[in-house]
Design an enzyme around this catalytic site. Structure first.
Site, short mmCIF file in Angstrom:
data_model
loop_
_atom_site.label_atom_id
_atom_site.label_comp_id
_atom_site.label_asym_id
_atom_site.label_seq_id
_atom_site.Cartn_x
_atom_site.Cartn_y
_atom_site.Cartn_z
N ASP A 86 0.83 -1.21 0.00
CA ASP A 86 0.00 0.00 0.00
C ASP A 86 0.86 1.26 0.00
O ASP A 86 2.03 1.24 0.38
CB ASP A 86 -0.95 0.02 1.21
N ASP A 147 7.95 3.85 -1.50
CA ASP A 147 7.51 3.33 -0.20
C ASP A 147 6.18 2.63 -0.41
O ASP A 147 5.16 3.28 -0.48
CB ASP A 147 7.39 4.48 0.79
N GLU A 181 0.01 -1.16 5.61
CA GLU A 181 1.06 -0.74 6.55
C GLU A 181 0.94 0.73 6.88
O GLU A 181 1.14 1.15 8.03
CB GLU A 181 2.44 -1.03 5.95
ZN LIG Z 1 6.80 1.91 4.08
#
Ligand SMILES: [Zn+2]
Length: 417
Positions: A86, A147, A181
């Protein structure tokens, strides 16, 4: 290993970032958004195509797969590698158009879809270390999703590499991909027993060589001041305003330290982040952060003493205090298994890197996993300017992370680091 456009990690990364996998903290479902499942299912399919027969995706979206041990290495401890699919709810992750800026030479990188978005070396000292490398950014309207799709691509590329190179000795390797997350729910239904690894590593860090095994210990506190209401025209000597008690409490909090805006490094803080109330009752919500449990206890004591001091002159007033554990510093767990860090250091050194440590001023899935019985430090993945439209990564950092994963697998077959 390979570089430029022949990089398996970069090729995968450029594909994965086009999937919108934003999570949503308002959602009550798991995973929080259906669209995360699209990428998770794709990853499961790709693992099967690599020949990993036991690949599964469960009802929550967790993808798990095993790279079988090479002959004679079946008894080596099972090691896992974990990354999250995510992206942050803070910045759009829809319609990401990744751009590869080849052979970076220090020039300003202007993002074409919003020319005010400029990546400059002067604002990004870490870019100076990337000269000659290939930088990947988004186009200016969205985050990139490095990320943690950098981590996802690296784990996938390492799995592919190990499946194709049976000459590299390794024990059983588990691969795991998780949703949610970014909204703090990444490990909510993660079945540590079913994952079956003895130790794991998350690939969700920044600069090459970074190794993270310390994070905040965190608690939440709710302090509810109770006052006494009366008709304001006839309240003399009777009314006690909870609003004023709460304000006095906030006013007396330390000014020159112990706050988010005055601390960094290993210093913790207390942080009032929400306040609500009336004359009868006023409630303050606080976050407590420190790197040790004792430091947290000291802060809780300080807040309790302060709240009690504030109500003491008012017999008709009172205070109720509630403290809840949020998460703990994974170092408490990882200190018992020094080999986990030792193998990561060995692997990084073999990949030509100088490992360095950085403490996380927040929580991580790895910290939660560590306390669920799966000790899990975090490794660099090449993420920079995360949760921003100026997010970037580099092809060469991703390739280095793949190399580190492969070397960690090899190192575990050689005993205790
Ligand atoms: Zn991360």
């Amino acid at each position: 290993m390979s570089d430029g456009f022949t990089s398996s990690a970069a090729t995968r990364f450029l594909r994965y970032v086009t999937f919108d996998t934003q999570s949503d903290e308002q959602s009550g479902s798991y995973p929080s958004t259906e669209k995360q499942l699209v990428l998770l299912r794709r990853l499961a399919d790709e693992l099967k195509e690599m020949g990993i027969a036991d690949t599964t995706i469960d009802q929550y979206g967790y993808v798990m797969a095993t790279i079988p041990a090479t002959p004679g290495k079946e008894q080596v401890p099972v090691i896992g590698f974990v990354a999250h699919v995510d992206t942050s709810p803070e910045v759009s992750g829809a319609g990401v158009k990744p751009i590869v800026h080849t052979n970076y030479d220090g020039r300003d990188l202007v993002l074409p879809d919003d020319a005010s978005m400029v990546l400059r070396e002067a604002d990004n000292p870490e870019l100076a270390e990337q000269r000659g490398n290939d930088i990947i950014t988004a186009s200016g309207l969205t985050l990139l999703g490095s990320d943690d799709k950098s981590g996802v691509a690296e784990v996938m590329a390492a799995a592919e590499y190990l499946m194709a190179h049976p000459d590299i000795p390794h024990g059983p390797i588990r691969v795991g991909f998780t949703p949610d997350e970014e909204i703090g729910r990444g490990t909510q239904y993660f079945d540590v027993n079913r994952f079956g690894a003895r130790f794991a590593y998350t690939l969700d860090g920044a600069k090459r060589g970074e190794l993270e095994f310390e994070n905040f210990s965190a608690d939440a506190m709710t302090i509810a001041f109770k006052g006494f209401n009366a008709h304001p025209g006839y309240a003399k000597g009777r009314m006690v305003s909870a609003i004023k008690l709460a304000s006095e409490f906030v006013h007396r909090l330390p000014r020159n330290g112990l706050s988010p805006e005055t601390t960094d490094g290993y210093d913790g803080f207390v942080h009032p982040h929400a306040i609500q109330g009336g004359v009868e009752r006023a409630t303050i919500k606080l976050l407590l952060r420190d790197f040790t449990s004792k430091g947290l206890d000291d802060k809780a004591r300080m807040l309790t003493d302060l709240a009690e001091e504030v109500v003491r002159p008012f017999p008709a007033g009172s205070v109720e205090i509630e403290r809840r554990e949020s998460y703990r510093n994974m170092k408490e767990v990882l200190d018992r298994y020094p080999e986990v860090i030792a193998h990561a250091k060995t692997a990084m050194t073999r990949a030509g890197l100088t490992p360095f440590f950085r403490q996380i001023r927040g929580g991580t899935d790895g910290a939660r996993l560590s306390f669920m019985g799966l000790p899990t430090p975090n490794l660099f993945a090449g993420e920079h300017n995360i949760h921003s439209r100026l997010e970037w990564t580099s092809v060469q950092d991703m390739d280095k992370a793949v190399e580190v994963i492969v070397e960690i697998c090899r190192s575990w077959t050689e005993g205790q680091g």
